[in-house]
Scaffold this motif. Structure first.
Motif, PDB file in Angstrom:
ATOM      1  N   ASN A  45       0.696   3.261  -9.006  1.00  0.00           N
ATOM      2  CA  ASN A  45       1.064   2.578  -7.767  1.00  0.00           C
ATOM      3  C   ASN A  45       0.870   1.068  -7.811  1.00  0.00           C
ATOM      4  OD1 ASN A  45       1.604   4.764  -5.462  1.00  0.00           O
ATOM      5  ND2 ASN A  45      -0.041   5.530  -6.764  1.00  0.00           N
ATOM      6  N   GLN A  68      -3.789   7.280 -10.302  1.00  0.00           N
ATOM      7  CA  GLN A  68      -3.082   6.931  -9.068  1.00  0.00           C
ATOM      8  C   GLN A  68      -2.901   5.422  -8.970  1.00  0.00           C
ATOM      9  OE1 GLN A  68      -4.529   7.062  -4.653  1.00  0.00           O
ATOM     10  NE2 GLN A  68      -3.877   9.139  -5.164  1.00  0.00           N
ATOM     11  N   VAL A 117      -6.983   2.738  -5.327  1.00  0.00           N
ATOM     12  CA  VAL A 117      -5.796   2.214  -4.653  1.00  0.00           C
ATOM     13  C   VAL A 117      -6.186   1.524  -3.351  1.00  0.00           C
ATOM     14  CG1 VAL A 117      -3.665   2.861  -3.461  1.00  0.00           C
ATOM     15  CG2 VAL A 117      -4.189   3.848  -5.692  1.00  0.00           C
TER      16      VAL A 117
END
Length: 669
Positions: free
Chosen positions: A199, A195, A155
């Motif tokens: 996202n 993740q 991320v």
């Protein structure tokens, strides 16, 4: 146009491909719209348009045919979704479809002209693999963000580097995360990937390709299971229409056609060989190189001489292998052993550092010949040279490798287990060196086996980390053995010191006329000496003192039948007698006391005789046996057996453990 948006239709000289929200794409296929004469009128390009065992990449889009409806379907799918997990059998063309089909098509779509293609295969360190593909575009200082082994790494990389660009993160051969990456790091990478999936917006597309037979590896990871349930597609086999296009179109664009009926034969052979798209490309490439294309026709005779689709790869590999002498063949086998691992019973290819195979001159020579002949592939990753089997089709189709895998299965499994252990040990020692030692250092039997195999040169080409792991194991085991030897020495010293004390105590008891108690303590001391195969003057002195100085008189009477034979010990202190009552008795000459009755014969004992050192007694019997009896130090501990037995049995002050002191003493040798 067909009603099914995933199929293709031909109309005149145009192949129409329809896809939802993608419009209709018109592509002219020369092999379908032109006659042989028209194709031959094109300028002849003698370069082979086929890839062999090498995968298609984005630069090969003009050679990639037969997957048009899949390209359109997946392009349409990614317009609506940000994640794709493409499953398929080994050799089904997953990677080639993405690289040479889908990615070029995405770049053609509106908004994807500047699509950043970040493609990597997870290796020992999956984060490092991502870093390697980022570095050429973003530089080392910025790309190093990807090297952090953390759950939020992916991320953070996207947030820091992507800016306004469109990214496509393509993790090819996702199954290698389960075969190459240590569990500790794999778990973190998967959490980081999940993740990122949760996202990311439409500006980041994530594509994973994985062999379908690795689906069970997702079981320990529920979030990956959800990705599969929501985003997976199963790549199916090509039908005959697609195959014909994949075979004929590349040649047609180079001005070459196939002899009448040859394409039909190739397609028929294709259906006999599971997962054979790489074999198809390999055979077509060989056909092109071995035929005389000056006449612009690929011939059936050349195809048959190559062994057809099912035999071409094996025939060509055998040709290369048989050019080697015995030493070179052995080197080739050692190279392949280092590039194969087994998942269950299924052989799969593994990448390795190229320099590992360049230490030996012969092996280095063979390595480059295998690379030159396309059986192995060499590539640079992050400035490091890697090598791997050109395609797993080679593992399934070449009998030499099939036999090698069968005969060397134990070695392959062991070296790959070693490699995995070494990687996990390396990760743990970075976190907690003590935990790494306790958890992963090899046990002695396994370590001994590895050392012996290494001496036999049966474990060649181990990487530096695995070698370091083995050396650390040897060092650790040597330390453990040294500590254990010292502990045992201390234990022996303590017990021998106890025996000496018991010997002195026994002498003291005897001197104060406590003969039975003295004998019990002497037995305890003697057992300690016997356990450690040691002698102690104080103990021996106490035992002899009890034997020699004892004053209780016993007549030499005790046999239940007539005495047949007698024999004196070499020192003249002990007399052995044998009898028709099937027993042997030992007597103390000076006191006339019976020492012990030896039983075991089933008939009259006709003779007895001491050994020269007096420690062994031989007896012969009418039961047709000869028996040897141990009467050395043990026999001294059998003195006054009946008295000691009664004392140990009936004296209330004797402990339960001491009541069994004489158990097993005086047995046949």
């Amino acid at each position: 146009m067909t009603e099914n948006p995933s199929r293709v239709t031909t109309k005149g000289d145009v192949l129409g491909v329809a896809g939802t929200n993608a419009g209709t794409v018109n592509i002219t296929y020369i092999s379908r719209t032109s006659s042989d004469t028209e194709i031959h009128a094109r300028k002849l390009n003698k370069s082979s348009p086929y890839k062999g065992l090498v995968k298609f990449d984005a630069d090969d889009k003009d050679k990639f045919f037969g997957r048009d409806h899949w390209i359109i379907e997946l392009t349409d799918y990614l317009e609506k979704n940000n994640v794709l997990l493409l499953l398929g059998a080994s050799g089904s063309g997953k990677s080639s479809l993405i690289q040479a089909g889908l990615i070029p098509k995405l770049k053609e779509q509106h908004g994807y002209e500047e699509l950043v293609n970040l493609t990597f295969v997870p290796d020992i360190n999956a984060f490092e693999s991502f870093y390697v593909c980022l570095k050429p575009r973003y530089g080392q200082s910025e790309a190093k963000l990807a090297q952090a082994v953390k759950e939020d790494t992916l991320v953070k990389v996207v947030q820091s580097l992507k800016q306004d660009a469109q990214w496509l993160i393509f993790i090819d051969q996702f199954e290698e995360l389960f075969t190459r990456t240590p569990k500790t790091e794999r778990d973190i990478f998967i959490k980081s990937l999940i993740q990122l999936i949760e996202n990311s917006d439409a500006s980041v597309k994530i594509i994973l390709t994985m062999r379908a037979d690795f689906l069970d590896r997702l079981s320990p990871y529920p979030d990956l299971g959800k990705v599969h349930d929501r985003y997976s597609r199963m790549l199916t086999e090509m039908d005959d229409i697609d195959l014909r296009l994949a075979i004929a179109e590349p040649a047609a664009r180079n001005g070459v056609t196939f002899e009448q009926g040859l394409i039909d034969q190739i397609i028929a052979d294709f259906h006999q060989q599971a997962g054979s798209l790489p074999l198809l490309q390999y055979t077509l490439n060989l056909l092109w190189k071995n035929d005389d294309i000056q006449d612009q026709v690929l011939n059936s005779k050349t195809y048959q001489n190559l062994g057809g689709l099912t035999g071409a790869l094996q025939q060509q590999a055998n040709k290369i292998y048989n050019q080697f002498n015995e030493q070179q063949k052995k080197a080739a086998e050692q190279i392949f052993i280092g590039l194969i691992e087994l998942v269950g019973k299924e052989p799969v290819s593994r990448r390795a550092d190229k320099p590992i195979f360049e230490q030996d001159g012969t092996q280095k020579e063979v390595l480059y010949k295998l690379i030159d002949n396309r059986l192995l592939v060499s590539k640079i990753e992050d400035g490091k040279a890697k090598v791997e089997v050109a395609h797993e089709a080679l593992l399934r189709s070449w009998k030499v490798l099939q036999d090698l895998i069968r005969y060397k299965e134990e070695i392959i499994v062991l070296r790959n287990r070693l490699s995995a252990d070494a990687k996990e040990w390396d990760e743990l020692r970075k976190q907690d060196p003590r935990k790494a030692i306790n958890a992963l250092i090899l046990n002695v039997p396994k370590l001994t086996k590895i050392i012996n195999l290494a001496k036999e040169k049966s474990l060649p080409n181990l990487d530096a980390l695995t070698t370091e792991f083995i050396q650390a194991s040897i060092k650790y085991q040597n330390q453990v053995q040294k500590i254990e030897a010292e502990r045992k020495q201390r234990e022996v010293s303590t017990e021998l010191s106890l025996a000496n004390s018991l010997g002195r105590y026994s002498s003291s008891l005897f001197d104060t006329h406590h003969e039975l108690e003295a004998f019990v303590e002497a037995i305890k001391a003697g057992k300690i000496l016997h356990k450690h195969k040691a002698t102690d003057g104080q103990v021996i002195s106490a035992l002899f003192k009890i034997v020699v100085e004892g004053r209780e008189y016993n007549r030499l009477e005790g046999h239940d039948n007539y005495v047949i034979s007698v024999s004196f010990s070499p020192d003249g202190k002990t007399l052995a007698s044998s009898s028709a009552d099937c027993t042997i008795k030992l007597w103390d000459v000076e006191t006339g006391k019976e020492i012990r009755t030896l039983t075991g014969h089933e008939d009259s004992v006709s003779s007895v005789s001491f050994s020269p050192d007096g420690k062994t007694l031989a007896s012969g019997s009418s039961d047709k046996t000869i028996k040897l009896w141990d009467i050395g130090l043990d026999s001294l501990m059998k003195l006054s057996w009946d008295r000691v037995r009664n004392y140990l049995t009936y004296n209330p002050n004797v402990s339960e453990s001491d009541r069994h002191l004489c158990d097993g003493i005086g047995t046949e040798k």
